[in-house]
Write an enzyme that holds these catalytic residues in place. Sequence first.
Site, PDB file in Angstrom:
ATOM      1  N   LYS A  51       0.878  -1.178   0.000  1.00 26.08           N
ATOM      2  CA  LYS A  51       0.000   0.000   0.000  1.00 26.08           C
ATOM      3  C   LYS A  51       0.917   1.230   0.000  1.00 26.08           C
ATOM      4  O   LYS A  51       1.356   1.690   1.044  1.00 26.08           O
ATOM      5  CB  LYS A  51      -0.873  -0.016   1.248  1.00 26.08           C
ATOM      6  CG  LYS A  51      -2.202   0.692   1.148  1.00 26.08           C
ATOM      7  CD  LYS A  51      -2.161   2.119   0.654  1.00 26.08           C
ATOM      8  CE  LYS A  51      -2.208   3.163   1.743  1.00 26.08           C
ATOM      9  NZ  LYS A  51      -1.914   4.520   1.205  1.00 26.08           N
ATOM     10  N   GLU A  95      -0.747   7.380  -1.344  1.00 24.97           N
ATOM     11  CA  GLU A  95      -1.672   7.726  -2.431  1.00 24.97           C
ATOM     12  C   GLU A  95      -1.081   8.805  -3.349  1.00 24.97           C
ATOM     13  O   GLU A  95      -1.536   8.982  -4.470  1.00 24.97           O
ATOM     14  CB  GLU A  95      -3.019   8.197  -1.859  1.00 24.97           C
ATOM     15  CG  GLU A  95      -2.969   9.361  -0.882  1.00 24.97           C
ATOM     16  CD  GLU A  95      -2.705   8.933   0.568  1.00 24.97           C
ATOM     17  OE1 GLU A  95      -2.041   7.899   0.774  1.00 24.97           O
ATOM     18  OE2 GLU A  95      -3.159   9.651   1.474  1.00 24.97           O
ATOM     19  N   GLU A 131       8.321   2.197  11.359  1.00 24.32           N
ATOM     20  CA  GLU A 131       9.420   3.150  11.108  1.00 24.32           C
ATOM     21  C   GLU A 131       8.772   4.520  11.056  1.00 24.32           C
ATOM     22  O   GLU A 131       8.129   4.868  10.061  1.00 24.32           O
ATOM     23  CB  GLU A 131      10.113   2.849   9.777  1.00 24.32           C
ATOM     24  CG  GLU A 131      10.853   1.535   9.729  1.00 24.32           C
ATOM     25  CD  GLU A 131      12.159   1.562  10.513  1.00 24.32           C
ATOM     26  OE1 GLU A 131      12.612   2.650  10.918  1.00 24.32           O
ATOM     27  OE2 GLU A 131      12.717   0.484  10.729  1.00 24.32           O
ATOM     28  N   CYS A 137      13.338  11.201   6.712  1.00 19.93           N
ATOM     29  CA  CYS A 137      13.047  10.882   8.119  1.00 19.93           C
ATOM     30  C   CYS A 137      14.265  11.106   9.001  1.00 19.93           C
ATOM     31  O   CYS A 137      14.147  11.475  10.159  1.00 19.93           O
ATOM     32  CB  CYS A 137      12.544   9.455   8.240  1.00 19.93           C
ATOM     33  SG  CYS A 137      13.649   8.277   7.463  1.00 19.93           S
ATOM     34  N   GLU A 185       8.466  17.166  14.400  1.00 24.02           N
ATOM     35  CA  GLU A 185       9.073  17.010  13.074  1.00 24.02           C
ATOM     36  C   GLU A 185       8.376  17.969  12.094  1.00 24.02           C
ATOM     37  O   GLU A 185       7.156  17.995  12.029  1.00 24.02           O
ATOM     38  CB  GLU A 185       8.833  15.558  12.640  1.00 24.02           C
ATOM     39  CG  GLU A 185       9.571  15.138  11.416  1.00 24.02           C
ATOM     40  CD  GLU A 185       9.164  13.736  10.956  1.00 24.02           C
ATOM     41  OE1 GLU A 185       7.963  13.409  11.047  1.00 24.02           O
ATOM     42  OE2 GLU A 185      10.049  12.989  10.515  1.00 24.02           O
TER      43      GLU A 185
HETATM   44  P1  NAD Z   1       1.650   9.179   6.702  1.00 24.71           P
HETATM   45  O1  NAD Z   1       1.705   8.600   8.064  1.00 24.71           O
HETATM   46  O2  NAD Z   1       0.700  10.271   6.447  1.00 24.71           O
HETATM   47  O3  NAD Z   1       1.326   8.057   5.616  1.00 24.71           O
HETATM   48  C1  NAD Z   1       2.134   6.920   5.437  1.00 24.71           C
HETATM   49  C2  NAD Z   1       1.324   5.834   4.763  1.00 24.71           C
HETATM   50  O4  NAD Z   1       0.293   5.413   5.653  1.00 24.71           O
HETATM   51  C3  NAD Z   1       0.623   6.263   3.475  1.00 24.71           C
HETATM   52  O5  NAD Z   1       0.660   5.203   2.561  1.00 24.71           O
HETATM   53  C4  NAD Z   1      -0.791   6.524   3.947  1.00 24.71           C
HETATM   54  O6  NAD Z   1      -1.757   6.407   2.935  1.00 24.71           O
HETATM   55  C5  NAD Z   1      -0.949   5.408   4.971  1.00 24.71           C
HETATM   56  N1  NAD Z   1      -2.008   5.618   5.956  1.00 24.71           N
HETATM   57  C6  NAD Z   1      -2.506   6.772   6.430  1.00 24.71           C
HETATM   58  N2  NAD Z   1      -3.475   6.526   7.335  1.00 24.71           N
HETATM   59  C7  NAD Z   1      -3.610   5.182   7.426  1.00 24.71           C
HETATM   60  C8  NAD Z   1      -4.438   4.309   8.178  1.00 24.71           C
HETATM   61  N3  NAD Z   1      -5.340   4.780   9.041  1.00 24.71           N
HETATM   62  N4  NAD Z   1      -4.296   2.987   8.019  1.00 24.71           N
HETATM   63  C9  NAD Z   1      -3.370   2.481   7.175  1.00 24.71           C
HETATM   64  N5  NAD Z   1      -2.560   3.256   6.415  1.00 24.71           N
HETATM   65  C10 NAD Z   1      -2.670   4.604   6.552  1.00 24.71           C
HETATM   66  O7  NAD Z   1       3.154   9.611   6.374  1.00 24.71           O
HETATM   67  P2  NAD Z   1       3.671  10.357   5.096  1.00 24.71           P
HETATM   68  O8  NAD Z   1       3.227  11.791   5.219  1.00 24.71           O
HETATM   69  O9  NAD Z   1       3.330   9.602   3.873  1.00 24.71           O
HETATM   70  O10 NAD Z   1       5.266  10.247   5.296  1.00 24.71           O
HETATM   71  C11 NAD Z   1       5.980  11.126   6.091  1.00 24.71           C
HETATM   72  C12 NAD Z   1       6.343  10.500   7.423  1.00 24.71           C
HETATM   73  O11 NAD Z   1       7.029   9.271   7.218  1.00 24.71           O
HETATM   74  C13 NAD Z   1       7.289  11.354   8.225  1.00 24.71           C
HETATM   75  O12 NAD Z   1       6.847  11.432   9.562  1.00 24.71           O
HETATM   76  C14 NAD Z   1       8.606  10.607   8.154  1.00 24.71           C
HETATM   77  O13 NAD Z   1       9.476  10.850   9.228  1.00 24.71           O
HETATM   78  C15 NAD Z   1       8.173   9.205   8.085  1.00 24.71           C
HETATM   79  N6  NAD Z   1       9.224   8.353   7.495  1.00 24.71           N
HETATM   80  C16 NAD Z   1       9.956   7.549   8.338  1.00 24.71           C
HETATM   81  C17 NAD Z   1      10.982   6.763   7.825  1.00 24.71           C
HETATM   82  C18 NAD Z   1      11.819   5.871   8.725  1.00 24.71           C
HETATM   83  O14 NAD Z   1      12.618   5.099   8.219  1.00 24.71           O
HETATM   84  N7  NAD Z   1      11.662   5.940  10.038  1.00 24.71           N
HETATM   85  C19 NAD Z   1      11.249   6.796   6.463  1.00 24.71           C
HETATM   86  C20 NAD Z   1      10.492   7.627   5.640  1.00 24.71           C
HETATM   87  C21 NAD Z   1       9.468   8.398   6.175  1.00 24.71           C
END
Ligand code: NAD
Length: 502
Positions: free
Chosen positions: A179, A182, A254, A288, A389
């Site tokens: 997944k 989007e 993560e 991240c 963040e």
């Molecule tokens: P997000 O949490 O908004 O979304 C991440 C994913 O989760 C997307 O695919 C989204 O559609 C999905 N999602 C959202 N709500 C959901 C739900 N209720 N159930 C299941 N899936 C759901 O994050 P983002 O804005 O896409 O990415 C940015 C974040 O990711 C930042 O906080 C960043 O630090 C983190 N990140 C962490 C790492 C790491 O290795 N620790 C790496 C990359 C990004």
Amino acid sequence: MAPKPTTPAHFIDGEWVAPLEGGTREIRCPADGSLVATVAEGSAADSEAAIAAARRAFDSGVWSSTPAVERGALLLALADRLEAEKEEVARLEALDTGKRMVEARIDMDDIIGVFRHFGKLADADAGRVVDAGMPSVASRVVYEPVGVCSLISPWNYPLLQTSWKVAPAIAAGCAFIVKPSELTPSTSMWLVATLDDLGLPKGVGNLILGAGAAVGDPLTSDPRVDMVSFTGGLVTGKRIMASAAETVKKIALELGGKNPNVVFADADLPAAIDNALTAIFLDSGQVCSAGSRLIVEASIHDEVVDELVRRAEKIRLGGPFDERAETGPLISAAHREKVEAYVAAGIAEGAVLRTGGTRPEAEQYQAGFYYLPTILDECRSGMSCVRDESFGPVLTVETFEGDDPDSVEDAAVAIANDTHYGLAGAVWSQNAGRAERVARRLRHGTIWINDYHPYVPQAEWGGFGQSGIGRELGVAGLEEYREAKHIWHNTRSAPAGWFDAD
Ligand code: NAD
């Protein structure tokens, strides 16, 4: 290239299938708003269909009973295919994310390395014999695939983050549903089509597209799912953890980071300053592990920060194909608004804006979601800009000092560990003993000494504290997708003799 769907579709049970409720979404390039693709926008019913397909495939044993060496060979073939199609896949990634081609190509090289790493690891460890202390007993520990996995990833490194999950899932013999965010689905579509082309059995690798709120719930709560591996924001991670708790799924999280970049007065300052810029402004801070907190010894504060401001003001912004650009746009209008609110809150709490803090004015940037590299000085623990963040090009500056060498180190460590996150950080010092001591005391999952950002797939990646649970990459990144099973074989069976037979 493997065949792509001709109309918006998910990939379920080896076929491109239209969303049950017929939803679509336009993907637009964040650099200029141009239309990149129109893709499927799913619903919970689509996720349920994908889960059912993955469950059937897993329970059939078609992949888990394929020899591990063959599962590894598929990953090695995938690496070769990506190498051959690198330019085109990098282009898909650059258009979805707005990042420059030069960065997207580096991402592809990293992903190739990830597939090769797990390809080689797949058959490297079949378990171990355990000494049961009895000659008639054969006792051993073997590894089984964890089962059906939901693999949910973010938009900043779409295929890279997905590869950290898909590669070990394939190596371990799991079935899975990918997944992607989007906002950035294109390279995940390439991935499942290519895996199919390379012979991954039907139903083992599935793809669901759509917003998390629409398709996410079954992926994290359905009892047919055994594990959820999620990379994304802290708030979403907590929600997913709660959703998965009901059926006690394995989870790997993560999450974000608020990463300290600690510069001592005895550092190689030209290197430290230059790397402080890449630490935070690469990919406009949407990393991240970005070095978003500069923690600098008070005696060199002015020299370091003045130079950072001078150089930050020269950073050239631009889209994927602008060869002069050094960094790109933010992912969306909504994300830029969040970054703007974050900077405003920091200033309201007393941070001093040294540069940036606004959108670029030139006409060429107006169709994209650009934001200038920003430095907030005189920050202190407790401020929201130090605690939270931003996931944007915003550097906060804090200082430390002490009366003697030990208290200087203590002060730096206390500030660097003053965060609920714990993903990554760096220490800059030419005193090797000091650098080692401080690296050991930092409560973060990756520490760079006199460097920032490099990583290798052979080493584990993950966070302390609220940066997550579990590890990706390394050897532990495969263990997440395996269950250890102890098999006790008594070669000379006999009554236990505990209860009276009469
Ligand atoms: P997000 O949490 O908004 O979304 C991440 C994913 O989760 C997307 O695919 C989204 O559609 C999905 N999602 C959202 N709500 C959901 C739900 N209720 N159930 C299941 N899936 C759901 O994050 P983002 O804005 O896409 O990415 C940015 C974040 O990711 C930042 O906080 C960043 O630090 C983190 N990140 C962490 C790492 C790491 O290795 N620790 C790496 C990359 C990004």
